[in-house]
Design a protein around this motif. Structure first.
Motif, short mmCIF file in Angstrom:
data_model
loop_
_atom_site.label_atom_id
_atom_site.label_comp_id
_atom_site.label_asym_id
_atom_site.label_seq_id
_atom_site.Cartn_x
_atom_site.Cartn_y
_atom_site.Cartn_z
N PRO A 102 0.81 -1.22 0.00
CA PRO A 102 0.00 0.00 0.00
C PRO A 102 0.85 1.28 0.00
N ALA A 103 1.95 1.27 0.74
CA ALA A 103 2.83 2.44 0.76
C ALA A 103 3.49 2.64 -0.60
N LEU A 104 3.88 1.56 -1.25
CA LEU A 104 4.49 1.66 -2.57
C LEU A 104 3.49 2.21 -3.59
N LYS A 105 2.24 1.79 -3.51
CA LYS A 105 1.20 2.33 -4.41
C LYS A 105 1.01 3.83 -4.17
N ARG A 106 1.01 4.23 -2.90
CA ARG A 106 0.88 5.66 -2.57
C ARG A 106 2.03 6.46 -3.16
N LEU A 107 3.24 5.93 -3.04
CA LEU A 107 4.40 6.62 -3.61
C LEU A 107 4.32 6.66 -5.13
N GLY A 108 3.87 5.56 -5.73
CA GLY A 108 3.70 5.53 -7.18
C GLY A 108 2.72 6.58 -7.66
N ALA A 109 1.66 6.80 -6.90
CA ALA A 109 0.65 7.81 -7.27
C ALA A 109 1.20 9.23 -7.15
N LEU A 110 2.21 9.42 -6.33
CA LEU A 110 2.82 10.74 -6.16
C LEU A 110 3.79 11.08 -7.30
N VAL A 111 4.33 10.06 -7.94
CA VAL A 111 5.35 10.26 -8.97
C VAL A 111 4.88 11.17 -10.12
N PRO A 112 3.69 10.97 -10.71
CA PRO A 112 3.31 11.84 -11.84
C PRO A 112 3.20 13.32 -11.46
N THR A 113 2.69 13.60 -10.28
CA THR A 113 2.57 14.99 -9.83
C THR A 113 3.95 15.63 -9.69
N ARG A 114 4.86 14.91 -9.03
CA ARG A 114 6.20 15.45 -8.84
C ARG A 114 6.96 15.51 -10.16
N GLY A 115 6.78 14.51 -11.01
CA GLY A 115 7.45 14.51 -12.30
C GLY A 115 7.03 15.68 -13.16
N ALA A 116 5.72 15.98 -13.18
CA ALA A 116 5.22 17.12 -13.95
C ALA A 116 5.79 18.43 -13.39
N ALA A 117 5.83 18.54 -12.07
CA ALA A 117 6.36 19.76 -11.45
C ALA A 117 7.84 19.97 -11.79
N LEU A 118 8.57 18.88 -11.99
CA LEU A 118 9.99 18.96 -12.30
C LEU A 118 10.26 19.01 -13.80
N GLY A 119 9.21 18.86 -14.61
CA GLY A 119 9.39 18.88 -16.05
C GLY A 119 9.96 17.59 -16.62
N GLU A 120 9.78 16.49 -15.91
CA GLU A 120 10.26 15.19 -16.41
C GLU A 120 9.41 14.75 -17.59
N ASP A 121 10.02 14.04 -18.54
CA ASP A 121 9.23 13.58 -19.69
C ASP A 121 8.40 12.36 -19.29
N GLU A 122 7.40 12.05 -20.10
CA GLU A 122 6.43 11.00 -19.76
C GLU A 122 7.08 9.64 -19.58
N ASP A 123 8.09 9.32 -20.38
CA ASP A 123 8.75 8.01 -20.25
C ASP A 123 9.47 7.88 -18.91
N ARG A 124 10.15 8.94 -18.49
CA ARG A 124 10.84 8.89 -17.20
C ARG A 124 9.85 8.84 -16.04
N ILE A 125 8.73 9.51 -16.18
CA ILE A 125 7.69 9.46 -15.15
C ILE A 125 7.12 8.04 -15.07
N ALA A 126 6.81 7.45 -16.21
CA ALA A 126 6.24 6.09 -16.23
C ALA A 126 7.21 5.08 -15.64
N LYS A 127 8.49 5.20 -15.97
CA LYS A 127 9.49 4.28 -15.44
C LYS A 127 9.61 4.43 -13.93
N ALA A 128 9.64 5.66 -13.46
CA ALA A 128 9.75 5.89 -12.01
C ALA A 128 8.51 5.39 -11.28
N ARG A 129 7.34 5.59 -11.87
CA ARG A 129 6.11 5.13 -11.22
C ARG A 129 6.10 3.60 -11.14
N ALA A 130 6.51 2.94 -12.20
CA ALA A 130 6.51 1.48 -12.22
C ALA A 130 7.40 0.91 -11.13
N GLN A 131 8.49 1.62 -10.80
CA GLN A 131 9.39 1.17 -9.74
C GLN A 131 8.63 0.95 -8.44
#
Length: 192
Positions: free
Chosen positions: A60-89
């Protein structure tokens, strides 16, 4: 000649991390994980400062962190592929241990030596898991360097950072070995 632990040496000469994406359940239970963390805690620690701590991240904690990744990635200007890879982790994991670098004030032990100790803890945890028959992988990625992700997602203090996320589970496929360093090319012998 010193006493030789051939089994330990053979393990170290052949050890191989398992890709996190190939790990699944079951995962180590709490008692098993405490043993692995205890082994990791026996890492070199100049000054006995314990400049690291563990955060055990269950599904459950890992899922919560995964859900946070797109928000933080967008704020940092990360591209979609890097966001998807980080979320999958985080989304694809069943269990991970965040090794938190938590430096301690010390007039004798520089922060860099404390950071080395946190890195040693990561490797010791990884090796303890592998030696126990579990699959394991040490990952980081851009979320582990994003202060807002660390604060919001993990509650880290301002001086703390992530040394690594150690993913643990059951190996689903054995990876092939990869090329290893040419020891002769990177070693200098000094006799005088």
């Amino acid at each position: 000649m010193p006493d030789r632990n051939q089994a330990a040496l053979d393990f170290l000469l052949t050890r191989r991390s398992r890709p996190a994406k190939t790990l699944t359940g079951p995962v180590p239970d709490r008692e098993t994980l405490k043993t692995l963390l205890t082994a990791a805690g026996r890492s070199p620690d100049h000054g006995k400062l314990e400049p690291w701590r563990f955060i055990v991240l269950e599904k459950p904690a890992l899922k919560r962190l995964g859900a946070l990744v797109p928000t933080r990635g967008a704020a940092l200007g990360e591209d979609e592929d890097r966001i998807a890879k980080a979320r999958a982790q985080f989304d694809d994991a069943d269990l991970a241990v965040a090794v938190v670098f938590s430096p301690k004030p010390s007039p004798k032990i520089p922060e860099i030596e404390q950071l080395y100790s946190a890195g040693a803890v990561c490797l010791s945890l990884l090796n303890a898991a592998l030696a126990s028959g579990w699959g394991a992988n040490w990952l980081s990625g851009w979320p582990s360097h994003d202060r807002d992700f660390l604060t919001e997602g993990l509650g880290l203090e301002p001086q703390e950072s992530i040394a690594g996320f150690i993913h643990l589970g059951t190996e689903t496929s054995a990876p092939p070995d990869r090329p290893r360093p040419d020891i002769d090319a990177i070693t200098t012998w000094v006799a005088e």
